[in-house]
Design a protein around this motif. Structure first.
Motif, short mmCIF file in Angstrom:
data_model
loop_
_atom_site.label_atom_id
_atom_site.label_comp_id
_atom_site.label_asym_id
_atom_site.label_seq_id
_atom_site.Cartn_x
_atom_site.Cartn_y
_atom_site.Cartn_z
N SER A 22 54.29 34.20 30.54
CA SER A 22 53.33 34.96 29.75
C SER A 22 52.27 35.64 30.61
CB SER A 22 52.66 34.01 28.74
OG SER A 22 51.93 34.73 27.79
N HIS A 23 51.87 36.84 30.20
CA HIS A 23 50.78 37.57 30.86
C HIS A 23 50.05 38.33 29.75
CE1 HIS A 23 48.41 39.69 33.70
NE2 HIS A 23 49.34 40.16 34.50
N PRO A 24 49.31 37.57 28.93
CA PRO A 24 48.80 38.18 27.69
C PRO A 24 47.86 39.36 27.88
CG PRO A 24 47.88 35.96 28.03
CD PRO A 24 48.98 36.13 29.02
N THR A 25 46.98 39.33 28.89
CA THR A 25 46.05 40.47 29.01
C THR A 25 46.78 41.74 29.45
OG1 THR A 25 45.36 39.77 31.25
CG2 THR A 25 43.97 39.09 29.39
N GLN A 26 47.90 41.59 30.18
CA GLN A 26 48.69 42.77 30.55
C GLN A 26 49.30 43.40 29.31
OE1 GLN A 26 49.14 44.17 33.74
NE2 GLN A 26 50.08 45.84 32.60
N ALA A 27 49.87 42.56 28.42
CA ALA A 27 50.47 43.11 27.19
C ALA A 27 49.41 43.77 26.32
CB ALA A 27 51.18 41.99 26.42
N MET A 53 43.14 32.03 35.19
CA MET A 53 44.05 31.36 36.11
C MET A 53 45.45 31.97 36.13
SD MET A 53 45.02 27.39 36.12
CE MET A 53 46.41 26.89 37.07
N ARG A 54 45.99 32.10 37.34
CA ARG A 54 47.38 32.54 37.54
C ARG A 54 48.09 31.48 38.37
NH1 ARG A 54 49.23 38.47 39.52
NH2 ARG A 54 48.81 38.85 37.33
N ASP A 55 49.31 31.16 37.95
CA ASP A 55 50.07 30.14 38.67
C ASP A 55 51.57 30.39 38.46
OD1 ASP A 55 49.35 27.31 40.01
OD2 ASP A 55 51.26 27.13 38.94
N HIS A 98 53.92 51.29 33.84
CA HIS A 98 54.32 50.27 34.82
C HIS A 98 53.12 49.33 34.96
CE1 HIS A 98 55.81 48.29 38.37
NE2 HIS A 98 56.81 49.13 38.54
N PRO A 99 53.36 48.01 34.92
CA PRO A 99 52.22 47.09 35.05
C PRO A 99 51.66 47.03 36.47
CG PRO A 99 54.29 45.87 34.95
CD PRO A 99 54.63 47.32 34.69
N GLY A 100 52.47 47.51 37.45
CA GLY A 100 52.07 47.39 38.85
C GLY A 100 52.30 45.97 39.34
N PRO A 101 52.46 45.78 40.63
CA PRO A 101 52.55 46.82 41.66
C PRO A 101 53.89 47.56 41.59
CG PRO A 101 52.93 44.66 42.64
CD PRO A 101 52.57 44.42 41.21
N VAL A 102 53.82 48.89 41.83
CA VAL A 102 55.03 49.71 41.84
C VAL A 102 55.67 49.63 43.23
CG1 VAL A 102 55.95 52.04 41.49
CG2 VAL A 102 53.94 51.31 40.19
N GLU A 137 48.72 32.58 42.67
CA GLU A 137 49.73 33.60 42.99
C GLU A 137 48.95 34.87 43.27
OE1 GLU A 137 52.53 34.76 40.01
OE2 GLU A 137 53.96 33.23 40.57
N ASN A 138 49.50 35.71 44.15
CA ASN A 138 48.78 36.93 44.55
C ASN A 138 48.54 37.87 43.37
OD1 ASN A 138 48.87 35.91 47.06
ND2 ASN A 138 50.40 37.33 47.85
N SER A 139 47.48 38.65 43.49
CA SER A 139 47.14 39.62 42.45
C SER A 139 46.19 40.66 43.02
CB SER A 139 46.47 38.91 41.28
OG SER A 139 45.91 39.84 40.38
N THR A 140 46.33 41.88 42.59
CA THR A 140 45.30 42.90 42.86
C THR A 140 44.63 43.28 41.56
OG1 THR A 140 46.46 43.75 44.79
CG2 THR A 140 44.92 45.26 43.72
N ARG A 141 45.42 43.85 40.62
CA ARG A 141 44.87 44.39 39.38
C ARG A 141 44.22 43.32 38.50
NH1 ARG A 141 48.53 47.52 41.31
NH2 ARG A 141 49.43 45.52 41.78
N THR A 142 44.94 42.25 38.20
CA THR A 142 44.44 41.29 37.21
C THR A 142 43.19 40.59 37.72
OG1 THR A 142 46.76 40.95 36.64
CG2 THR A 142 45.18 39.43 35.68
N LYS A 143 43.24 40.13 38.96
CA LYS A 143 42.10 39.37 39.49
C LYS A 143 40.86 40.26 39.60
CE LYS A 143 40.70 36.27 43.15
NZ LYS A 143 40.93 35.78 44.50
N1 CP Z 1 50.04 43.82 36.61
C1 CP Z 1 49.66 42.80 37.40
O1 CP Z 1 49.64 41.64 36.96
O2 CP Z 1 49.28 43.16 38.66
P1 CP Z 1 48.71 42.13 39.75
O3 CP Z 1 49.84 41.21 40.11
O4 CP Z 1 48.26 42.99 40.91
O5 CP Z 1 47.58 41.38 39.13
#
Ligand code: CP
Length: 300
Positions: free
Chosen positions: A128-133, A99-101, A253-257, A46-52
């Motif tokens: 779940s998104h443990p590192t975000q929390a 991993m994100r899925d 805000h976790p983003g993306p805003v 799944e797409n990601s900017t911040r987490t990846k």
């Molecule tokens: N907060 C967050 O998970 O952002 P990304 O989807 O850009 O990784």
């Protein structure tokens, strides 16, 4: 000691405090770790900017070898399964898989089949998104010292949000007064939170207001969002924060805003929104702490 990071539920308060302590040590520069003998693969379906990218930054800060798995150019297109792919990564000498899925629980399933591989959940469906929390919690501690007794209001598309679920899981371990605010079609039932459909009562005297975007990618095809009503009822603005929340309310805000939807453009461009990038900065240190804890384990 954990081999994997799959969700917040599996972490007790003491372990979370240990992570917070490590994050602080990395951020202060008091801890320098060398994991150059370890390799991590970032597998994001799944797409990601911040987490990846913050996992990549974190791993490189620790000297690790980083492999970026590209789903679109992988042998998935030749019919290879995810499970077999992960077996192959382990056979190459990969030590950790971030991993994100979109499938809830897929990381836990893979972790149970690959006990030698450290599996880190970077987001699974709406679960779940443990590192975000963890980075949200660390940011709150940095700003407020504690979350105990603090009114923390999460506003927006709670139903499709793994961030909301992981934050509720974590903050309830530390005595936060958790509130959620959403229209019925974006709300959830959870006995650990106070539920609102009215934004004013939800943010009244709030210490923290966390906005969430509408997770359009998870909406049912036949769902027609009443956008204008949603914005009118649930968009957080500077005026609403000033009128109802605590004076020094923390806007997160976790983003993306998506400015103009869950948060007004003027609030997004105001000094109040600067915490959102501080969350991102803290995300690098949190992910360093997680990689260090799961892979370093007493070797330092
Ligand atoms: N907060 C967050 O998970 O952002 P990304 O989807 O850009 O990784």
């Amino acid at each position: 000691m954990l081999n994997h990071l799959l969700d917040i539920k599996s972490l007790d308060a003491g372990y979370i405090e240990k992570i917070v302590h490590l994050v602080q040590s990395f951020k202060d520069g008091a801890l320098v770790a060398d994991l150059s003998h370890k390799a991590v693969c970032l597998l994001f379906c799944e797409n990601s900017t911040r987490t990846k990218l913050s996992f990549e930054m974190a791993a490189k800060n620790l000297g690790m070898k980083v492999l970026n798995f590209e789903c679109s150019t992988s042998s998935f297109s030749k019919g290879e399964s995810l499970a077999t792919t992960v077996d192959n990564l382990a056979a190459m000498g990969v030590n950790a898989l971030v991993m994100r899925d979109r499938t809830n629980g897929i990381q836990a399933e893979l972790a149970s089949k690959n006990p030698k591989l450290c599996v880190i959940n970077a987001g699974d469906g709406n679960h779940s998104h443990p590192t975000q929390a963890l980075l949200d919690y660390y940011t709150m501690l940095e700003k407020m010292g504690t979350v105990e007794g603090k009114k923390i209001t999460i506003v927006g598309d709670i139903a499709h949000s793994r961030v909301a679920r992981s934050n509720i899981e974590l903050l309830s371990k530390f005595g936060a007064d958790i509130h959620i605010c959403a229209p019925s079609y974006f709300s959830i039932e959870d006995e650990r939170v106070t539920t609102h459909s009215n934004l004013v009562t939800a943010i009244e005297n709030a210490d923290v207001v966390m906005c969430l975007r509408i997770q359009r990618e998870r909406l049912e095809n036949d769902f027609s969002l009443p956008v204008e009503d949603y914005i009118k009822g649930y968009q957080v603005t500077s005026k609403k924060l000033k009128e109802y929340a605590k004076e020094n309310v923390l806007l997160m805000h976790p983003g993306p805003v998506n400015p103009g939807y869950e948060m007004s453009e003027e609030l997004f461009n105001s000094p109040k929104a600067k915490t959102i990038l501080e969350q991102v900065t803290n995300g690098v240190y949190v992910r360093m702490a997680i990689l260090y804890l799961l892979l370093g384990k007493g070797e330092e």
